[in-house]
Motif scaffolding. Structure first.
Motif, short mmCIF file in Angstrom:
data_model
loop_
_atom_site.label_atom_id
_atom_site.label_comp_id
_atom_site.label_asym_id
_atom_site.label_seq_id
_atom_site.Cartn_x
_atom_site.Cartn_y
_atom_site.Cartn_z
N MET A 219 0.85 -1.17 0.00
CA MET A 219 0.00 0.00 0.00
C MET A 219 0.89 1.23 0.00
N THR A 220 0.59 2.18 -0.88
CA THR A 220 1.32 3.43 -0.94
C THR A 220 0.32 4.56 -0.86
N CYS A 221 0.66 5.59 -0.10
CA CYS A 221 -0.24 6.73 0.07
C CYS A 221 0.55 8.02 -0.10
N SER A 222 -0.03 8.96 -0.82
CA SER A 222 0.54 10.29 -0.96
C SER A 222 -0.45 11.28 -0.35
N ILE A 223 0.01 12.02 0.65
CA ILE A 223 -0.84 13.06 1.24
C ILE A 223 -0.57 14.34 0.46
N ASN A 224 -1.52 14.75 -0.29
CA ASN A 224 -1.43 15.94 -1.12
C ASN A 224 -2.36 16.97 -0.51
N ASP A 225 -3.09 17.69 -1.27
CA ASP A 225 -4.22 18.49 -0.79
C ASP A 225 -5.11 18.83 -1.97
N MET A 226 -6.18 19.55 -1.70
CA MET A 226 -7.13 19.81 -2.78
C MET A 226 -6.53 20.68 -3.87
N GLY A 227 -5.38 21.29 -3.61
CA GLY A 227 -4.67 22.03 -4.64
C GLY A 227 -4.21 21.13 -5.77
N GLY A 228 -4.26 19.81 -5.57
CA GLY A 228 -3.89 18.87 -6.61
C GLY A 228 -4.98 18.64 -7.64
N ILE A 229 -6.19 19.16 -7.38
CA ILE A 229 -7.28 19.02 -8.35
C ILE A 229 -7.98 20.34 -8.63
N LEU A 230 -7.85 21.31 -7.73
CA LEU A 230 -8.47 22.61 -7.92
C LEU A 230 -7.38 23.69 -7.91
N PRO A 231 -7.19 24.40 -9.00
CA PRO A 231 -6.15 25.43 -9.04
C PRO A 231 -6.39 26.52 -8.00
N LEU A 232 -5.31 27.00 -7.41
CA LEU A 232 -5.40 28.07 -6.42
C LEU A 232 -4.82 29.34 -7.02
N PRO A 233 -5.66 30.32 -7.34
CA PRO A 233 -5.16 31.56 -7.93
C PRO A 233 -4.11 32.22 -7.04
N PHE A 234 -3.14 32.85 -7.66
CA PHE A 234 -2.05 33.55 -6.99
C PHE A 234 -1.12 32.61 -6.22
N ASN A 235 -1.22 31.33 -6.48
CA ASN A 235 -0.36 30.31 -5.87
C ASN A 235 0.08 29.31 -6.95
N THR A 236 0.58 29.82 -8.06
CA THR A 236 0.85 28.96 -9.21
C THR A 236 1.91 27.92 -8.93
N ALA A 237 3.00 28.27 -8.25
CA ALA A 237 4.04 27.28 -7.97
C ALA A 237 3.51 26.18 -7.05
N TYR A 238 2.76 26.57 -6.04
CA TYR A 238 2.17 25.61 -5.12
C TYR A 238 1.20 24.70 -5.87
N THR A 239 0.32 25.30 -6.68
CA THR A 239 -0.65 24.53 -7.45
C THR A 239 0.06 23.56 -8.39
N ALA A 240 1.11 24.02 -9.05
CA ALA A 240 1.85 23.15 -9.98
C ALA A 240 2.45 21.95 -9.24
N SER A 241 2.97 22.17 -8.06
CA SER A 241 3.57 21.05 -7.31
C SER A 241 2.50 20.05 -6.88
N LYS A 242 1.32 20.53 -6.51
CA LYS A 242 0.24 19.64 -6.09
C LYS A 242 -0.33 18.87 -7.28
N PHE A 243 -0.49 19.54 -8.43
CA PHE A 243 -0.94 18.84 -9.64
C PHE A 243 0.10 17.80 -10.03
N GLY A 244 1.38 18.13 -9.85
CA GLY A 244 2.45 17.17 -10.16
C GLY A 244 2.38 15.93 -9.29
N ALA A 245 2.13 16.12 -8.00
CA ALA A 245 2.03 14.97 -7.09
C ALA A 245 0.83 14.10 -7.45
#
Length: 112
Positions: A1-27
């Motif tokens: 079993m493998t689990c990655s704890i990400n956050d909702m930024g991995g599916i919903l873009p966060l305006p004014f947080n592009t680097a953070y959003t990109a890292s979450k979409f990447g994960a």
């Protein structure tokens, strides 16, 4: 079993947080690709789960801020114990993605 704890930024873009959003979409993308690789290699005994919670009640500063601006009336913080229980249940059930709270999944489907 493998689990990655990400956050909702991995599916919903966060305006004014592009680097953070990109890292979450990447994960999130990394875990999807890993699931596909495991399926192609017929590794059915390995389960991969991505967890995407919104704000959790684990940080006193966040909790105080949310209470101070009265955001908790509209958007309550997720209790850490509830989140932990939901994550373990989902992993044991073989869920691919766990979104907390559930309305995040509904909101994501509407925006697609």
């Amino acid at each position: 079993m493998t689990c990655s704890i990400n956050d909702m930024g991995g599916i919903l873009p966060l305006p004014f947080n592009t680097a953070y959003t990109a890292s979450k979409f990447g994960a999130t993308g990394h875990m999807k690709a890993l699931r596909m690789e495991l399926a192609l290699e017929k590794q059915h005994n390995i389960h991969v789960t991505t967890v995407m919670p919104s704000f959790l009640d684990t940080n006193d500063e966040i909790s105080q801020m949310v209470h101070a601006i009265k955001a908790d009336r509209v958007y309550p913080l997720i209790k850490w114990k509830s989140a932990a229980n939901r994550i373990v249940r989902g992993m044991l059930a073989g869920e691919r993605e766990i979104k907390l709270p559930y309305f995040v999944d509904t909101f994501h489907r509407i925006l697609k």
